[in-house]
Design a protein around this motif. Sequence first.
Motif, PDB file in Angstrom:
ATOM      1  N   THR A  54      50.557  44.545  42.818  1.00  0.00           N
ATOM      2  CA  THR A  54      50.968  44.721  44.204  1.00  0.00           C
ATOM      3  C   THR A  54      49.763  45.101  45.048  1.00  0.00           C
ATOM      4  N   TYR A  81      55.299  39.187  40.659  1.00  0.00           N
ATOM      5  CA  TYR A  81      56.096  39.530  39.488  1.00  0.00           C
ATOM      6  C   TYR A  81      56.186  38.286  38.611  1.00  0.00           C
ATOM      7  N   LEU A 135      56.580  43.594  36.844  1.00  0.00           N
ATOM      8  CA  LEU A 135      55.529  43.690  37.842  1.00  0.00           C
ATOM      9  C   LEU A 135      54.214  43.162  37.271  1.00  0.00           C
ATOM     10  N   CYS A 174      56.679  35.966  44.183  1.00  0.00           N
ATOM     11  CA  CYS A 174      56.131  37.041  45.004  1.00  0.00           C
ATOM     12  C   CYS A 174      57.243  37.789  45.732  1.00  0.00           C
ATOM     13  N   THR A 190      45.715  48.527  45.653  1.00  0.00           N
ATOM     14  CA  THR A 190      46.264  47.636  44.637  1.00  0.00           C
ATOM     15  C   THR A 190      46.805  48.400  43.443  1.00  0.00           C
ATOM     16  N   GLY A 209      53.557  41.562  46.598  1.00  0.00           N
ATOM     17  CA  GLY A 209      53.292  41.700  45.167  1.00  0.00           C
ATOM     18  C   GLY A 209      53.691  40.473  44.392  1.00  0.00           C
TER      19      GLY A 209
END
Length: 122
Positions: free
Chosen positions: A50, A37, A47, A95, A57, A35
Amino acid sequence: QVQLVESGGGLVQAGGSLRLSCAASGSIFSINAMGWYRQAPGKQRELVATITSGGRTNYADSVKGRFTISLDNSKNTVYLQMNSLKPEDTAVYSCDADVVIDLHGSTWYGHAGQGTQVTVSS
């Protein structure tokens, strides 16, 4: 151990596009999920998106329709295609990875240390 290395950040004008990459290396048997961020100055890490190894997703509402996350399982690399960028997208992007590290199913979860800076000018 697992290492995560991001690339692709930079300076872009509003409305422009950037593509971020994050490659995972080390003791990786398989990927569970990865994911993206981001953290803007003075704000908490949040977030962005992801993706699971199966392709499921999840996106933050603020980026839906503009950002696309994808995963190349053969390269253990996650990508974030960012289109129609806005000044409020300015942040350090990093990530996370949830990976299986051995045949027993042991897992490792962590995020890259530095991240990559994305700056969107108005």
